[in-house]
Scaffold this motif. Structure first.
Motif, PDB file in Angstrom:
ATOM      1  N   LEU A  64       0.835  -1.201   0.000  1.00  0.00           N
ATOM      2  CA  LEU A  64       0.000   0.000   0.000  1.00  0.00           C
ATOM      3  C   LEU A  64       0.871   1.252   0.000  1.00  0.00           C
ATOM      4  O   LEU A  64       2.001   1.246   0.503  1.00  0.00           O
ATOM      5  N   THR A  65       0.317   2.337  -0.513  1.00  0.00           N
ATOM      6  CA  THR A  65       0.994   3.629  -0.450  1.00  0.00           C
ATOM      7  C   THR A  65       1.045   4.086   1.009  1.00  0.00           C
ATOM      8  O   THR A  65       0.302   3.568   1.848  1.00  0.00           O
ATOM      9  N   PRO A  66       1.871   5.079   1.329  1.00  0.00           N
ATOM     10  CA  PRO A  66       1.862   5.606   2.696  1.00  0.00           C
ATOM     11  C   PRO A  66       0.470   6.065   3.139  1.00  0.00           C
ATOM     12  O   PRO A  66       0.071   5.812   4.276  1.00  0.00           O
ATOM     13  N   ASP A  67      -0.275   6.718   2.253  1.00  0.00           N
ATOM     14  CA  ASP A  67      -1.638   7.142   2.603  1.00  0.00           C
ATOM     15  C   ASP A  67      -2.534   5.937   2.865  1.00  0.00           C
ATOM     16  O   ASP A  67      -3.361   5.958   3.778  1.00  0.00           O
ATOM     17  N   GLY A  68      -2.384   4.892   2.069  1.00  0.00           N
ATOM     18  CA  GLY A  68      -3.166   3.679   2.270  1.00  0.00           C
ATOM     19  C   GLY A  68      -2.846   3.017   3.592  1.00  0.00           C
ATOM     20  O   GLY A  68      -3.745   2.538   4.297  1.00  0.00           O
ATOM     21  N   LYS A  69      -1.563   2.990   3.933  1.00  0.00           N
ATOM     22  CA  LYS A  69      -1.161   2.401   5.209  1.00  0.00           C
ATOM     23  C   LYS A  69      -1.677   3.237   6.375  1.00  0.00           C
ATOM     24  O   LYS A  69      -2.074   2.691   7.411  1.00  0.00           O
ATOM     25  N   PRO A 104       4.745   2.423  12.294  1.00  0.00           N
ATOM     26  CA  PRO A 104       4.849   2.519  13.744  1.00  0.00           C
ATOM     27  C   PRO A 104       3.484   2.444  14.412  1.00  0.00           C
ATOM     28  O   PRO A 104       2.487   2.878  13.841  1.00  0.00           O
ATOM     29  N   VAL A 105       3.464   1.902  15.615  1.00  0.00           N
ATOM     30  CA  VAL A 105       2.225   1.805  16.389  1.00  0.00           C
ATOM     31  C   VAL A 105       2.179   2.968  17.372  1.00  0.00           C
ATOM     32  O   VAL A 105       3.087   3.123  18.191  1.00  0.00           O
TER      33      VAL A 105
END
Length: 110
Positions: A64-69, A104-105
């Motif tokens: 996924l893209t960063p936005d998707g993630k 990261p969480v």
């Protein structure tokens, strides 16, 4: 390529980890799904072989893209936190999923 099935699978696994009843897990799943896939009509199903589901879904979701993630992370957090209680099992499952996705969480339960 669409990863809706993989997103739903991961949300099902996460919802099942922190809820004793199928109704509570389904409610958690719906909260997360509304964020990740707002137009989806997918329903909760208790995963019978959740390790295999994650093994199949996570490599695709890692693409996924960063936005998707970021959207997926919001959905995962909503699934875990929807009942106001984050169990150790939920937190560990969330951390494992996020580690596989290289995201990261944030602190939980806030």
């Amino acid at each position: 390529p669409s990863v809706g099935g993989e997103i739903a699978a991961v949300l099902c696994v996460l919802a099942s980890q922190g809820h004793a009843s199928a109704d509570a897990a389904a409610a958690a799943f719906r909260v997360g799904l509304a964020i990740a896939l707002p137009d989806s009509t997918m329903t909760y199903h208790a995963p019978s072989d959740w390790p295999a589901l994650l093994d199949e879904a996570l490599p695709r979701l890692n693409e996924l893209t960063p936005d998707g993630k970021e959207r997926l992370l919001r959905a995962l957090l909503a699934t875990v936190e929807h009942d106001g209680e984050v169990t150790l099992t939920e937190a560990e499952a969330l951390r494992a999923i996020c580690a596989c996705l290289h995201i990261p969480v944030p602190p939980l339960g806030q």
